[in-house]
Design a protein around this motif. Structure first.
Motif, PDB file in Angstrom:
ATOM      1  N   TRP A  50      69.162  11.318  28.824  1.00 56.75           N
ATOM      2  CA  TRP A  50      69.870  10.132  29.296  1.00 56.75           C
ATOM      3  C   TRP A  50      70.744   9.604  28.161  1.00 56.75           C
TER       4      TRP A  50
ATOM      5  N   GLY B 120      73.635   2.777  35.596  1.00 60.13           N
ATOM      6  CA  GLY B 120      72.207   3.065  35.531  1.00 60.13           C
ATOM      7  C   GLY B 120      71.755   4.053  36.588  1.00 60.13           C
TER       8      GLY B 120
ATOM      9  N   PHE C   1      64.272  10.600  27.898  1.00 64.81           N
ATOM     10  CA  PHE C   1      64.803   9.257  27.681  1.00 64.81           C
ATOM     11  C   PHE C   1      64.487   8.823  26.259  1.00 64.81           C
TER      12      PHE C   1
ATOM     13  N   GLY D  92      66.414   5.944  23.183  1.00 67.41           N
ATOM     14  CA  GLY D  92      66.956   4.600  23.243  1.00 67.41           C
ATOM     15  C   GLY D  92      68.252   4.582  24.040  1.00 67.41           C
ATOM     16  N   SER D  93      68.508   3.505  24.768  1.00 65.80           N
ATOM     17  CA  SER D  93      69.714   3.426  25.582  1.00 65.80           C
ATOM     18  C   SER D  93      70.054   1.962  25.854  1.00 65.80           C
TER      19      SER D  93
ATOM     20  N   GLN E 172      71.322   1.117  28.676  1.00 64.27           N
ATOM     21  CA  GLN E 172      71.100   0.959  30.114  1.00 64.27           C
ATOM     22  C   GLN E 172      69.687   1.456  30.440  1.00 64.27           C
ATOM     23  N   THR E 173      68.796   0.497  30.673  1.00 68.30           N
ATOM     24  CA  THR E 173      67.394   0.860  30.895  1.00 68.30           C
ATOM     25  C   THR E 173      66.915   0.575  32.323  1.00 68.30           C
TER      26      THR E 173
ATOM     27  N   PHE F  29      59.459  10.330  27.819  1.00 63.16           N
ATOM     28  CA  PHE F  29      59.954   9.215  27.029  1.00 63.16           C
ATOM     29  C   PHE F  29      59.622   9.508  25.571  1.00 63.16           C
TER      30      PHE F  29
ATOM     31  N   ALA G   6      62.128   5.852  22.625  1.00 64.82           N
ATOM     32  CA  ALA G   6      62.540   5.356  23.933  1.00 64.82           C
ATOM     33  C   ALA G   6      62.339   3.853  24.049  1.00 64.82           C
ATOM     34  N   THR G   7      63.322   3.182  24.618  1.00 62.48           N
ATOM     35  CA  THR G   7      63.177   1.782  24.965  1.00 62.48           C
ATOM     36  C   THR G   7      62.359   1.669  26.250  1.00 62.48           C
TER      37      THR G   7
ATOM     38  N   TYR H  70      61.953   1.295  29.999  1.00 61.80           N
ATOM     39  CA  TYR H  70      62.792   1.560  31.167  1.00 61.80           C
ATOM     40  C   TYR H  70      62.114   1.062  32.441  1.00 61.80           C
TER      41      TYR H  70
ATOM     42  N   GLN I 155      56.558   1.916  30.403  1.00 60.36           N
ATOM     43  CA  GLN I 155      57.596   2.410  31.304  1.00 60.36           C
ATOM     44  C   GLN I 155      57.209   2.063  32.737  1.00 60.36           C
TER      45      GLN I 155
END
Length: 584
Positions: A6, A13, A33, A35-36, A38-39, A56, A60-61, A63, A90
């Motif tokens: 991602w 998104g 996934f 870091g982004s 758009q989560t 993840f 990963a942030t 989501y 998540q």
């Protein structure tokens, strides 16, 4: 195929947009996934995305994946499933209006797993004021892992689809089919929010699916007439080693949380805790057997397996109905099998506030429940006003006579049932009741005396119930009560170490007949005698209390009873009968 990641700065998104992935193609093997910006991940309507696994990474942030209504699953996971290496929770949110497990929005197949306890799934309606709920489905050998699940429904009644032969909408649902498993997951399941009590959230097992070692919290109903959260077992599915907490209703006339076994499903080796309702007029948590379709062959039904079932009375400030266990046999012939069942007493006087177990049918019926080889403990009430825990075998009918098409009735089978005496002053003892045409079968029925001025446990036969070949054991001041039985009662054997036999004297009095052995381990055998309310009692008239071939080994002096109208009883053994006369 190789993995797809991602993008850290995606344009939207939406999962289904290849531009949001690197390389610029939709993932088919592994979706990664990191870091982004758009989560909040969404899915195109009426379009299925299929991937083998979702990972993840450590970076990963948090989501949130949102799946809405659609004719096909928005996301299908077919491989290893979902894994989370980050420290962030998540989230997968399924918000839809579905018609059951055949219309899921999120689907796990093959051997896919839902992941660990830092992955959260929610299946429910589009809004709290909406109706129905989304569906998460596990098929084949898929597993729920140790993930956490919330299942709920909205307040609005569903539209009536039945006219178009489409199943009526239910609440949010997590379903397990084929040989899938709930594994070690944790489920919290909520009941009705609106006036439609038949719409509730549920976790459902079909085919040979199993609950594994998962935990289930079925929250009690919160609105009048509303149902609590449900966990349901169909087909040949199993509760396995799961833990089930069924909480009582929190509003007047609200039902408790529920575990239901239908078809030929089994309680496995699960632990079931049915709690009392908090408020007066609400119902306690319940576990039920064969209370729902489909119809089974007369010899088939659900089984309590080797499970442990705990039914709690209203004791910790609760004012409503007690937790209970029902073998209702409306659609099959269920069995207590080898279960352990514990019915605790209540601190308030209402009978239904105690923990209880009921084996019952409504006539006419081709089905019948049996206690099987279960071990059942009926505990005393808590304090002088408290109701005792109990087990009941009942036949319900609006007819004056039994239905000729009913060949079998509720039976205690070969169960062992312990009725414990009260242990504080005035406390009622636990008891077992047979009414209608129910039968004690070949059970062992044991009643213990009270202590500290508490009352003894009781075994009671009403109506035309049958003693079968049951063994009855009485201790101290425990009681065998046949006073309201229709005609004589025959049992297999009787062991008396103290205890009291209660009956009524009159023209249609019930007497006790013992087909087998009579063991008297106390110096005296006591009777509690009353005059029949419909008349027929007369002084100077001999009444047969007991028939047994082993009476020849006893003397009349071993028997005693209360006086009637100030007249003391006289006992005599005549052949194989024990007779009493009140001579003036």
């Amino acid at each position: 195929m190789s993995q797809s990641e991602w993008n850290p700065q995606p344009a939207t998104g939406e999962w289904n947009s290849s531009a949001n992935w690197s390389p610029a193609e939709l993932p088919a093997s592994k979706a990664v996934f990191n870091g982004s910006s758009q989560t909040a991940i969404t899915f195109a309507g009426d379009s299925s995305a299929t991937v083998e696994s979702i990972e993840f990474s450590e970076s990963a942030t948090a989501y949130t994946f949102s799946l809405g209504p659609g004719k096909v699953p928005g996301l299908i996971i077919t491989g290893l499933g979902v894994s989370n290496c980050s420290r962030n929770q998540q989230n997968f949110i399924v918000a839809a209006t579905s018609s059951g497990h055949d219309n899921p929005q999120l689907l796990f197949t093959n051997n896919a797993t839902a992941g660990t306890d830092d992955i959260y799934y929610c299946a429910g309606p589009i809004s709290e004021q909406g109706y129905g709920g989304g569906v998460i489905s596990f098929c084949d050998n898929a597993r729920a892992g140790s993930a956490r699940f919330k299942v709920w429904t909205g307040a609005e009644p569903p539209p009536q689809f039945r006219k178009e032969n489409i199943p009526s909408t239910v609440g949010g649902e997590v379903s397990f089919s084929n040989a899938s498993s709930a594994d070690n997951a944790a489920f919290t399941i909520y009941g009705s929010l609106g006036i439609d009590g038949d719409t509730f959230a549920n976790v459902v097992f079909h085919d040979t699916a199993t609950a594994g070692k998962a935990s289930f919290t079925n929250v009690g109903g919160t609105v009048a007439g509303g149902d609590g959260g449900n966990t349901q077992f169909y087909g040949s599915s199993s509760a396995d080693h799961g833990v089930y907490n069924n909480w009582g209703g929190t509003h007047e006339k609200a039902n408790g949380g529920d575990v239901a076994f239908d078809s030929t499903a089994t309680g496995g080796e699960g632990y079931f805790y049915n709690y009392a309702a908090e408020v007066a007029g609400a119902y306690g948590g319940v576990t039920s057997f064969n209370n729902n379709p489909p119809y089974m062959d007369a010899s088939q039904g659900a089984s309590a397996g080797n499970g442990c079932y705990f039914n709690y009375g209203a004791r910790q400030g609760e004012q409503g109905g007690g937790g209970h266990l029902e073998f209702s046999a409306r659609y099959g012939s269920p069995t207590g099998a080898d279960a352990t069942i514990v019915n605790y007493g209540s601190a308030i006087a209402n009978k239904s506030s105690a923990g209880h177990t009921i084996f019952s049918i409504n006539l006419p019926s081709k089905y019948f429940p049996t206690a099987g080889n279960a071990t059942i403990w009926n505990h005393p009430g808590s304090g002088e006003l408290g109701a005792a825990g109990y087990t009941e075998f009942s036949v319900y009918s609006n007819q004056n006579d039994s239905d000729s098409t009913c060949e079998n009735f509720p039976t205690a089978g070969n169960a062992t049932i312990f009725n414990l005496g009260g242990c504080t002053s005035g406390a009622a003892g636990g008891y077992t009741v047979f009414s209608g045409q129910s039968s004690a079968g070949g059970a062992s029925l044991i009643a213990y005396g009270g202590t500290n001025e508490g009352y003894g446990g009781r075994i009671v036969f009403y109506d035309r119930s049958e003693g079968g070949s049951a063994k009855v054991c009485l201790f101290d001041d425990a009681e065998l009560d046949i006073a309201y039985h229709t005609g004589d009662l025959t049992i297999g054997s009787l062991e008396i170490t103290g205890g009291v036999i209660a009956t009524q004297l009159g023209s249609q009095m019930p007497a006790l007949s013992i087909a087998g052995a009579l063991y008297v381990n106390s110096t005296q055998v006591s009777f509690r005698l009353d005059k029949q309310k419909n008349g027929g009692f007369a002084f100077n008239t001999p009444y047969t209390l007991l028939t047994c071939s082993e009476l020849c080994h006893l003397t009349a002096e071993r028997f005693r009873a209360n006086s009637i109208d100030g007249v003391e009883p006289n006992f005599a053994i005549v052949g194989n009968t024990l007779q009493v006369t009140f001579a003036q």
